[in-house]
Design an enzyme around this catalytic site. Structure first.
Site, PDB file in Angstrom:
ATOM      1  N   ARG A  90      30.408  47.789  49.892  1.00  0.00           N
ATOM      2  CA  ARG A  90      31.259  47.666  49.062  1.00  0.00           C
ATOM      3  C   ARG A  90      31.997  48.477  48.361  1.00  0.00           C
ATOM      4  NH1 ARG A  90      27.938  43.463  44.622  1.00  0.00           N
ATOM      5  NH2 ARG A  90      30.628  42.838  44.950  1.00  0.00           N
ATOM      6  N   ARG A  96      20.997  38.151  36.564  1.00  0.00           N
ATOM      7  CA  ARG A  96      21.778  38.647  35.665  1.00  0.00           C
ATOM      8  C   ARG A  96      22.694  37.747  36.407  1.00  0.00           C
ATOM      9  NH1 ARG A  96      22.840  43.961  39.983  1.00  0.00           N
ATOM     10  NH2 ARG A  96      24.940  43.360  39.021  1.00  0.00           N
ATOM     11  N   CYS A 106      25.497  48.848  46.728  1.00  0.00           N
ATOM     12  CA  CYS A 106      24.545  48.078  46.055  1.00  0.00           C
ATOM     13  C   CYS A 106      23.463  47.051  47.099  1.00  0.00           C
ATOM     14  CB  CYS A 106      25.405  46.887  45.506  1.00  0.00           C
ATOM     15  SG  CYS A 106      25.854  45.429  46.619  1.00  0.00           S
ATOM     16  N   ASP A 132      28.772  34.120  48.355  1.00  0.00           N
ATOM     17  CA  ASP A 132      27.984  33.775  47.297  1.00  0.00           C
ATOM     18  C   ASP A 132      26.998  32.121  47.599  1.00  0.00           C
ATOM     19  OD1 ASP A 132      29.040  36.169  46.548  1.00  0.00           O
ATOM     20  OD2 ASP A 132      30.028  35.662  45.081  1.00  0.00           O
ATOM     21  N   LYS A 180      30.017  33.228  35.125  1.00  0.00           N
ATOM     22  CA  LYS A 180      29.837  34.532  35.477  1.00  0.00           C
ATOM     23  C   LYS A 180      31.049  35.638  36.268  1.00  0.00           C
ATOM     24  CE  LYS A 180      27.202  36.775  38.191  1.00  0.00           C
ATOM     25  NZ  LYS A 180      27.814  38.076  39.567  1.00  0.00           N
ATOM     26  N   ASN A 181      31.578  35.446  37.401  1.00  0.00           N
ATOM     27  CA  ASN A 181      32.254  36.074  37.689  1.00  0.00           C
ATOM     28  C   ASN A 181      33.965  36.211  36.874  1.00  0.00           C
ATOM     29  OD1 ASN A 181      30.052  37.609  39.551  1.00  0.00           O
ATOM     30  ND2 ASN A 181      30.932  36.064  41.210  1.00  0.00           N
TER      31      ASN A 181
HETATM   32  C1  EPZ Z   1      33.474  39.052  44.039  1.00  0.00           C
HETATM   33  O1  EPZ Z   1      32.855  40.746  44.245  1.00  0.00           O
HETATM   34  C2  EPZ Z   1      31.807  38.803  43.381  1.00  0.00           C
HETATM   35  N1  EPZ Z   1      31.930  40.128  41.988  1.00  0.00           N
HETATM   36  C3  EPZ Z   1      31.218  38.693  44.902  1.00  0.00           C
HETATM   37  O2  EPZ Z   1      29.904  38.119  43.544  1.00  0.00           O
HETATM   38  C4  EPZ Z   1      31.359  37.924  45.675  1.00  0.00           C
HETATM   39  O3  EPZ Z   1      29.929  37.633  46.292  1.00  0.00           O
HETATM   40  C5  EPZ Z   1      32.365  38.359  46.426  1.00  0.00           C
HETATM   41  O4  EPZ Z   1      33.436  38.636  45.101  1.00  0.00           O
HETATM   42  C6  EPZ Z   1      33.094  38.174  47.293  1.00  0.00           C
HETATM   43  O5  EPZ Z   1      33.433  36.839  46.858  1.00  0.00           O
HETATM   44  C7  EPZ Z   1      32.728  39.239  41.144  1.00  0.00           C
HETATM   45  O6  EPZ Z   1      33.200  38.426  40.754  1.00  0.00           O
HETATM   46  C8  EPZ Z   1      32.387  40.011  39.953  1.00  0.00           C
HETATM   47  P1  EPZ Z   1      35.652  41.461  47.160  1.00  0.00           P
HETATM   48  P2  EPZ Z   1      34.000  41.732  44.858  1.00  0.00           P
HETATM   49  O7  EPZ Z   1      36.188  42.422  46.694  1.00  0.00           O
HETATM   50  O8  EPZ Z   1      35.329  41.274  44.302  1.00  0.00           O
HETATM   51  C9  EPZ Z   1      36.163  43.887  51.456  1.00  0.00           C
HETATM   52  C10 EPZ Z   1      28.065  37.406  42.955  1.00  0.00           C
HETATM   53  O9  EPZ Z   1      27.118  37.127  43.576  1.00  0.00           O
HETATM   54  N2  EPZ Z   1      36.844  45.331  49.803  1.00  0.00           N
HETATM   55  O10 EPZ Z   1      36.399  40.391  47.457  1.00  0.00           O
HETATM   56  O11 EPZ Z   1      33.203  42.791  44.453  1.00  0.00           O
HETATM   57  C11 EPZ Z   1      34.503  43.889  51.026  1.00  0.00           C
HETATM   58  O12 EPZ Z   1      33.909  44.894  51.741  1.00  0.00           O
HETATM   59  C12 EPZ Z   1      28.878  38.017  43.258  1.00  0.00           C
HETATM   60  O13 EPZ Z   1      27.589  36.590  41.660  1.00  0.00           O
HETATM   61  C13 EPZ Z   1      37.368  46.578  50.772  1.00  0.00           C
HETATM   62  O14 EPZ Z   1      36.872  46.401  52.205  1.00  0.00           O
HETATM   63  O15 EPZ Z   1      34.382  40.967  46.510  1.00  0.00           O
HETATM   64  C14 EPZ Z   1      34.306  43.255  51.500  1.00  0.00           C
HETATM   65  O16 EPZ Z   1      33.557  42.956  52.421  1.00  0.00           O
HETATM   66  C15 EPZ Z   1      28.229  39.462  44.307  1.00  0.00           C
HETATM   67  N3  EPZ Z   1      37.810  47.102  50.448  1.00  0.00           N
HETATM   68  C16 EPZ Z   1      34.759  41.685  51.296  1.00  0.00           C
HETATM   69  O17 EPZ Z   1      36.056  43.054  50.724  1.00  0.00           O
HETATM   70  C17 EPZ Z   1      38.162  46.859  49.162  1.00  0.00           C
HETATM   71  O18 EPZ Z   1      38.781  47.690  47.952  1.00  0.00           O
HETATM   72  C18 EPZ Z   1      35.591  40.786  50.095  1.00  0.00           C
HETATM   73  O19 EPZ Z   1      35.002  41.996  48.849  1.00  0.00           O
HETATM   74  C19 EPZ Z   1      37.126  45.648  48.058  1.00  0.00           C
HETATM   75  C20 EPZ Z   1      36.724  44.888  49.561  1.00  0.00           C
END
Ligand code: EPZ
Length: 430
Positions: A122, A397, A117, A305, A22-23
């Site tokens: 996020r 989802r 969320c 995840d 999915k991702n």
């Molecule tokens: C991706 O989310 C995945 N979603 C998530 O999958 C997954 O949990 C996550 O990566 C971590 O592996 C998709 O790929 C669509 P991040 P993403 O940016 O990209 C911080 C599922 O269940 N951060 O890697 O949104 C953030 O707060 C899900 O399938 C900032 O600070 O996650 C977090 O602590 C839900 N500023 C860390 O980075 C930013 O601009 C990692 O988040 C972006 C992120």
């Protein structure tokens, strides 16, 4: 409102086929709009998030033709709008990938700012930092992120936090910027690599995906491609833990075992047997599992995840386990539900201390988010008695044919839409 009703106690036994990731698919579909040519995408999972993103794309003028359940042809020659509707963003945060894709191709994008969320706040500051470094002006107005540039230029970008979304979004925009971009401290997840491979198959010039430095030479135009998405390592890992928690024996097929290493290592540590094949893994649990400690980290560390799935499994293990969530601040909500099923857990900040019990018992619980929902299904399959899970829309989802796949392994699970259907199932299982 749909619910799952599950009678637990059966070990899961048999073979299960894993769907496309999915991702990875969310990033790849967005990237596909960056060419005017027609693109064929295969091994697409048939899950709600993907279908909502396809609708969002159709709403801005992308022509989408479903060839089969798992394949689409897309043509984005006639995109009339660079503004995406809030309704879609509300449903799936990943529509923010359309910012990088639209900005790269049209040098302009308007996408509603995603809110917080269920798993945490996020932020998307790193995405914005990257777009600005590429020369875009980025404003937030009336709830929209408005990004535009006369032209995008290469840049040297350092990500403060390892972020999957920021890495993919910046990589997409930089693919069509003028000159050379270096992104440092990148996410190394398999889906980052898959999106990079997809863009390269359309003529992009991206090197280093899968390491923490990605180098991109911008190109003017991208072209048609046919591409098959990698298997979903989180869906695979979920079935691996379902086998473990129910003391089952499951062959998880259509996977890339390398992507599952962190999950496999933990399963071995708690006492499962894991056998690896070229594109399958078999998980066997023949005795009560033992406790362990685990901390979520960016890839190749243990994935956030997969945190709820190991959490529910450890609730039944011998001894005390410590689970530390270091990526999202709000991913322990399922522990309250698990406690209703008899688990003994104390959550302190980003740590859960789990004292394993011998048995869980069926209860009425509610899925707080996608992965936690899947984990509660695992808990219900391992528990004695009948569990009812509310809010399963979250599970839909990201898991294709979840109940069908589980049933094929011997699970007693039914998706019901009314009290009458629920009663019928309860009567049938006795
Ligand atoms: C991706 O989310 C995945 N979603 C998530 O999958 C997954 O949990 C996550 O990566 C971590 O592996 C998709 O790929 C669509 P991040 P993403 O940016 O990209 C911080 C599922 O269940 N951060 O890697 O949104 C953030 O707060 C899900 O399938 C900032 O600070 O996650 C977090 O602590 C839900 N500023 C860390 O980075 C930013 O601009 C990692 O988040 C972006 C992120």
């Amino acid at each position: 409102m749909e619910q799952y009703i599950i009678r637990g106690g059966n070990p899961l036994v048999g073979e299960v086929e894993i769907s496309g990731a999915k991702n990875a698919a969310l990033g790849i579909l967005a990237a596909a709009i960056m060419t005017d040519d027609t693109v064929l995408i295969e091994n697409l999972p048939d899950v709600r998030d993907i279908n909502v993103l396809l609708e969002a794309m159709e709403s801005i003028g992308v022509r989408v033709e479903r060839i089969t359940k798992h394949a689409v042809m897309m043509n984005s020659e006639h995109i009339g709008e660079v503004s995406v509707d809030y309704e879609y963003i509300k449903k799936i945060r990943a529509s923010y990938y359309l910012i990088g894709a639209l900005l790269g191709k049209y040098k302009k994008a308007e996408v509603p700012l995603p809110g917080g969320c269920n798993i945490g706040s996020r932020p998307i500051d790193l995405h914005i930092k990257g777009f600005k470094a590429l020369g875009a002006e980025v404003k937030i107005r009336n709830g929209f992120i408005i990004a535009q540039a006369d032209h995008l230029h290469g840049s040297h970008i350092f990500l403060d936090t390892v972020s999957v979304g920021a890495t993919i979004n910046i990589m997409m925009a930089a693919s069509m910027a003028e000159g050379y971009t270096i992104i440092e401290n990148c996410a190394r997840e398999p889906h980052v690599v898959d999106v990079a491979n997809f863009l390269n198959s359309m003529g992009a010039n991206i090197k280093g995906a899968g390491t923490d430095v990605i180098r991109i030479r911008g190109v003017q135009k991208l072209h048609k491609t046919e591409y098959s998405i990698i298997p979903d390592q989180i869906e695979a890992g979920t079935f691996m833990f379902a086998a473990a928690a129910t003391k089952g024996d499951v062959m998880v097929k259509n996977v890339i075992p390398k992507h599952l290493e962190a999950t496999t290592a933990k399963l071995l540590e708690i006492g499962c047997e894991v056998e690896e094949f070229d594109n399958a893994v078999r998980v066997v649990a023949s005795k009560r599992l033992r406790s362990t400690n685990v901390k979520t980290l960016p890839y190749p560390g243990y994935p956030t995840d997969m945190q709820p799935q190991i959490g529910v499994t450890l609730a039944l293990a011998r001894g005390t386990s410590i689970v530390t969530e270091s990526i999202f601040e709000n991913r322990f909500k399922y522990m309250d539900e698990l406690t209703r099923m008899g688990a003994v857990v104390r959550v302190e900040g980003n740590t859960a201390i789990i004292s394993g019990v011998e048995k869980l018992s069926g209860a009425r619980v509610s899925a707080p988010d996608l992965r936690a929902g899947a984990a509660l299904v695992i808990a219900a399959l391992a528990a004695e008695g009948v569990t009812t899970i509310d809010d399963i829309i979250y599970i839909q989802r990201g898991y294709e044919d979840f109940e069908e796949k589980l049933r094929s392994l011997g699970a007693e699970i039914e998706r019901v839409n009314s009290e009458k259907e629920a009663q019928k199932f309860r009567l049938r299982i006795g």
